[in-house]
Design an enzyme around this catalytic site. Sequence first.
Site, mmCIF file in Angstrom:
data_model
loop_
_atom_site.group_PDB
_atom_site.id
_atom_site.type_symbol
_atom_site.label_atom_id
_atom_site.label_comp_id
_atom_site.label_asym_id
_atom_site.label_seq_id
_atom_site.Cartn_x
_atom_site.Cartn_y
_atom_site.Cartn_z
ATOM 1 N N HIS A 122 25.794 34.981 47.400
ATOM 2 C CA HIS A 122 24.653 34.889 46.476
ATOM 3 C C HIS A 122 23.532 34.041 47.094
ATOM 4 O O HIS A 122 22.355 34.403 47.024
ATOM 5 C CB HIS A 122 25.069 34.196 45.177
ATOM 6 C CG HIS A 122 26.118 34.921 44.385
ATOM 7 N ND1 HIS A 122 27.395 34.426 44.229
ATOM 8 C CD2 HIS A 122 26.074 36.078 43.687
ATOM 9 C CE1 HIS A 122 28.087 35.257 43.451
ATOM 10 N NE2 HIS A 122 27.320 36.266 43.119
ATOM 11 N N GLN A 141 27.112 50.207 44.398
ATOM 12 C CA GLN A 141 26.091 49.686 43.475
ATOM 13 C C GLN A 141 24.701 49.780 44.109
ATOM 14 O O GLN A 141 23.743 50.238 43.483
ATOM 15 C CB GLN A 141 26.434 48.232 43.142
ATOM 16 C CG GLN A 141 25.321 47.438 42.504
ATOM 17 C CD GLN A 141 25.812 46.067 42.081
ATOM 18 O OE1 GLN A 141 26.594 45.942 41.160
ATOM 19 N NE2 GLN A 141 25.359 45.028 42.753
ATOM 20 N N HIS A 151 28.508 31.770 45.334
ATOM 21 C CA HIS A 151 29.105 31.470 46.628
ATOM 22 C C HIS A 151 28.034 31.750 47.677
ATOM 23 O O HIS A 151 26.896 32.095 47.327
ATOM 24 C CB HIS A 151 30.379 32.297 46.856
ATOM 25 C CG HIS A 151 30.201 33.769 46.623
ATOM 26 N ND1 HIS A 151 29.358 34.553 47.386
ATOM 27 C CD2 HIS A 151 30.720 34.602 45.686
ATOM 28 C CE1 HIS A 151 29.387 35.794 46.957
ATOM 29 N NE2 HIS A 151 30.203 35.856 45.913
ATOM 30 N N GLN A 157 25.034 44.164 50.434
ATOM 31 C CA GLN A 157 25.710 45.341 50.984
ATOM 32 C C GLN A 157 27.195 45.338 50.592
ATOM 33 O O GLN A 157 27.847 46.375 50.588
ATOM 34 C CB GLN A 157 25.547 45.327 52.508
ATOM 35 C CG GLN A 157 26.131 46.518 53.229
ATOM 36 C CD GLN A 157 25.528 47.834 52.766
ATOM 37 O OE1 GLN A 157 24.312 47.968 52.684
ATOM 38 N NE2 GLN A 157 26.378 48.793 52.456
HETATM 39 P P1 AMP Z 1 27.603 39.490 41.472
HETATM 40 O O1 AMP Z 1 27.314 38.124 40.966
HETATM 41 O O2 AMP Z 1 29.015 39.679 41.951
HETATM 42 O O3 AMP Z 1 27.138 40.572 40.527
HETATM 43 O O4 AMP Z 1 26.719 39.665 42.783
HETATM 44 C C1 AMP Z 1 25.324 39.474 42.753
HETATM 45 C C2 AMP Z 1 24.724 39.984 44.036
HETATM 46 O O5 AMP Z 1 25.310 39.281 45.142
HETATM 47 C C3 AMP Z 1 24.991 41.484 44.276
HETATM 48 O O6 AMP Z 1 23.843 42.086 44.831
HETATM 49 C C4 AMP Z 1 26.121 41.451 45.268
HETATM 50 O O7 AMP Z 1 26.182 42.598 46.101
HETATM 51 C C5 AMP Z 1 25.775 40.211 46.089
HETATM 52 N N1 AMP Z 1 26.955 39.702 46.785
HETATM 53 C C6 AMP Z 1 28.167 39.387 46.246
HETATM 54 N N2 AMP Z 1 29.029 38.997 47.205
HETATM 55 C C7 AMP Z 1 28.355 39.081 48.381
HETATM 56 C C8 AMP Z 1 28.689 38.817 49.747
HETATM 57 N N3 AMP Z 1 29.901 38.391 50.108
HETATM 58 N N4 AMP Z 1 27.747 39.008 50.685
HETATM 59 C C9 AMP Z 1 26.500 39.448 50.346
HETATM 60 N N5 AMP Z 1 26.117 39.707 49.081
HETATM 61 C C10 AMP Z 1 27.031 39.526 48.112
#
Ligand code: AMP
Length: 286
Positions: A36, A152, A33, A147
Amino acid sequence: MEVCQTIAEIRKYVGRARERGIVGLVPTMGFFHDGHLTLMREAAKVCPTVVVSIFVNPLQFGPTEDFRDYPRQPERDLALAREAGVHAVFMPDTAEMYPLPPALFVQVERMDEVLCGRSRPSHFRGVATVVAKLFNVVAPDMAFFGQKDAQQLQIIRRMVRDLNFNLELRAVPTVRDSDGLALSSRNVYLDEKQRVAATVLFRSLDRAQEAIRSGERNREAVEKLMTGMISAESVAQLDYASVLSLPDLDPIEHLEGSVLLAVAARFGRARLIDNVIVKIGSDLKS
Ligand code: AMP
């Protein structure tokens, strides 16, 4: 854009790419989304080579969690990564990352027991272990994290310090929908009613921030405010609404310095989290 499925392939790619300058890594579980994609665009601004990893890491899911159902769409992800200026995608399968059941885990003690760690006891151990492996495989000069996953981020920061990883971490602000809901791959689980209700997470953080701005400094009062709002939303099942210190995620009674306001709740199948950081100056109200 290069697509690598094995550790040998991505190492070879990064070895060559390093001649162009620094390498940035964006670790993800895919189903992209705009959150990412923002991480990827930020990486592309400062790194001549951007590597994105897509790996749904079984080690960070509990036995009753959504590992099997976690949304996956590799083809669309590859197209989006290409558009965002990514140079290589590392998408290993489970056997490539864990040819043997792991005998060694990375655990950042204490910080992994608060907030999400309470209801997800081995989650952060799984996250820290896979991120350490990705750092060893890709050997990036910079790594980009959202953030949105504040706990994490702090745990990875501490891991980088304690294990002397030779890289710089960059935190990227949370990307939200126009009504404030933080973008998350798990938002696809929400039906219409739950999607509307889920905005209570951001609204509760916003109200708490407002209270702090107006002079509230008592931890319990701020937590009560957020708990009250989320509990009043009938579709939401509150997990926590907490205020902790930064960067160590320690308990606090009186708010000062940098504090983290963090909330988590279930909306049907979706367990969603959100947070904001508030900086309180010693001589300012907020
Ligand atoms: P994930 O695929 O959920 O493991 O997320 C991968 C990276 O994207 C991680 O560093 C998350 O913190 C970041 N991330 C996920 N959602 C958001 C968001 N809405 N805004 C900024 N970073 C995000």
